[in-house]
Design an enzyme around this catalytic site. Sequence first.
Site, PDB file in Angstrom:
ATOM      1  N   ASP A 193       0.847  -1.321   0.046  1.00  0.00           N
ATOM      2  CA  ASP A 193      -0.098  -0.097  -0.007  1.00  0.00           C
ATOM      3  C   ASP A 193       0.790   1.249   0.065  1.00  0.00           C
ATOM      4  O   ASP A 193       1.587   1.518   0.892  1.00  0.00           O
ATOM      5  CB  ASP A 193      -0.906   0.076   1.241  1.00  0.00           C
TER       6      ASP A 193
ATOM      7  N   GLY B 166      -5.019   3.401  -7.933  1.00  0.00           N
ATOM      8  CA  GLY B 166      -5.324   3.351  -9.535  1.00  0.00           C
ATOM      9  C   GLY B 166      -4.461   4.685 -10.074  1.00  0.00           C
ATOM     10  O   GLY B 166      -4.924   5.395 -11.104  1.00  0.00           O
TER      11      GLY B 166
ATOM     12  N   GLU C 201      -1.685   6.867 -11.749  1.00  0.00           N
ATOM     13  CA  GLU C 201      -0.624   6.646 -12.856  1.00  0.00           C
ATOM     14  C   GLU C 201      -0.890   5.310 -13.841  1.00  0.00           C
ATOM     15  O   GLU C 201       0.294   4.857 -14.351  1.00  0.00           O
ATOM     16  CB  GLU C 201       1.043   6.288 -12.092  1.00  0.00           C
TER      17      GLU C 201
ATOM     18  N   ASP D  96     -10.466   3.976  -1.239  1.00  0.00           N
ATOM     19  CA  ASP D  96     -11.011   3.066  -0.779  1.00  0.00           C
ATOM     20  C   ASP D  96     -12.648   3.269  -0.893  1.00  0.00           C
ATOM     21  O   ASP D  96     -13.261   4.011  -0.943  1.00  0.00           O
ATOM     22  CB  ASP D  96     -10.710   3.496   0.636  1.00  0.00           C
TER      23      ASP D  96
HETATM   24  C1  GLA Z   1      -5.360   2.277   2.726  1.00  0.00           C
HETATM   25  C2  GLA Z   1      -5.945   0.995   1.778  1.00  0.00           C
HETATM   26  C3  GLA Z   1      -7.042   0.317   2.604  1.00  0.00           C
HETATM   27  C4  GLA Z   1      -6.594  -0.260   3.896  1.00  0.00           C
HETATM   28  C5  GLA Z   1      -5.912   1.012   4.756  1.00  0.00           C
HETATM   29  C6  GLA Z   1      -5.122   0.203   5.781  1.00  0.00           C
HETATM   30  O1  GLA Z   1      -6.408   3.140   2.817  1.00  0.00           O
HETATM   31  O2  GLA Z   1      -6.669   1.563   0.565  1.00  0.00           O
HETATM   32  O3  GLA Z   1      -7.425  -0.768   1.737  1.00  0.00           O
HETATM   33  O4  GLA Z   1      -5.303  -1.143   3.481  1.00  0.00           O
HETATM   34  O5  GLA Z   1      -4.908   1.657   3.869  1.00  0.00           O
HETATM   35  O6  GLA Z   1      -4.438   1.489   6.678  1.00  0.00           O
END
Ligand code: GLA
Length: 497
Positions: free
Chosen positions: A261, A300, A302, A321
């Site tokens: 992430d 999503g 780049e 998210d």
């Molecule tokens: C980001 C991700 C989520 C989750 C959180 C965890 O927001 O996009 O899917 O993994 O971090 O902190």
Amino acid sequence: MIVPWILLLLFSAVPQDLTGNWAVRVAQPDGTARKTYLNLKQEGTRITGSIRVTQFYYTIVESTGGPESYALTASMMDGNKERRVVYEVKLAGQELHVSTRRRPDDKPTEMVALRAPPGEGALPARLPPPALHKVPDNGLVRTPPMGWNSWNKFRGQVDDAAVRGIADAMVSSGMKEAGYIYVNIDDTWESERDEKGNIRSNKKFPDMKALADYVHGKGLKLGIYSSPGPNTCAGYEGSYGHEEQDARSFAAWGIDYLKYDWCGARTLYGDGEMQAIYQKMGDALRATGRPIVYSLCQYGREDVWKWGPDVGGNLWRTTGDISDRWESMSKIGFSQDELAPWARPGHWNDPDMLEIGNGGMTDTEYKTHMSLWSILAAPLIAGNDLRSMPPAIGDMLTNREVIAIDQDKDGKQGRRRWKSGEQEIWVRPLAGGAQAVGLFNRAAEEAKIIVSWADLEFRSPPKHIRDVWAHADLRADGAKLNASVPGHGVILLRVWQ
Ligand code: GLA
């Protein structure tokens, strides 16, 4: 005794010096601490420096007030967007009293900062991104991955017992039998590194290897989460500068899936460097020799679908998210049309994890969620508490005919073929010449959808029409099909000649 009074007056008139590195540590029940650092330099009543709040590194751009108290405005770039925070600070003996609000209308959060050694909490030196090359395909997930992830339901509350319970429920609920295999721990499992730099899990996960053994013992696979930055989105330890070491730890524990992430990497790297940074972990996973699904999570940006496979990625998030609301789910799901050409076996667009069963949508809306994700050849990663799901939710997640659409071996993503107002028809080509057809009604009220096979570019009307939610064959009556679709609902069909 006049002299001491004068001294005291003089002393309190002299502006106090805030210069130094200040740290706020808030202990967490999992044994970690959330840290905020204020690294300040005072000249007269002007304060400059930086503020670090877990994974966010801000530069102070303005200070007002003084000499008693100051308001510090700090700024950072997040992609192309600027983030700003305001901290009010006041020296009180050996303590720096700090107050901030997340939003202007919020109640202020009050904190006490103490002096910390210089350099502690500073942004680490930037390691140059590697030159680009192609990471070979790992051969995994020829159909979209299916499983479960802790974030949507548990957030920071996930622990060893919950994961074991979910693994048990995955088997007893029939989810495993239906194809759900990956049990994925999201953010907040991490602790600080040991003296050799090895990543450790925190108190919530006393023994990752033992947990992996348990999950494997059920015929399931275990997934984990990290970030290319020094910190994760939730502010825990990231893999920055330890990519190979972490990949080796994950492999040694028996990890089968990594969600990686971006979040914490944003202060060190520009969005344009993402490919190189993701490649680093792609190489590191490959070097372990263990088959590990590689899930890219950078929202999503780049055009990740264009280079995701080149860094060894098996799936990549295509949006921000998801949340457990019709507006969020439908906005994400119905915006995926143009990405269809980029999905293929081993490499999937990921419109984020399922919210089915989390309580924020109706069952009709959850069916739309499941149908749309299946038409999109999206990963089916459940995000609810499998230990306590009502039968209706279990049935929805394990509907074999819907899953068969998602898991179709040709791996082609469906597209929007027709739209009129809030009604849409999406079509996904399936192996052997069949097609999945989704009649979606995005309006709140029931609507009639008339399917004209010719308008959908079918050469001839299909002879077989199967309603995969009703588990019923429909009469194929010529050039058109009339359907009533509930508000926010769907009729999902498999059609063939
Ligand atoms: C980001 C991700 C989520 C989750 C959180 C965890 O927001 O996009 O899917 O993994 O971090 O902190």
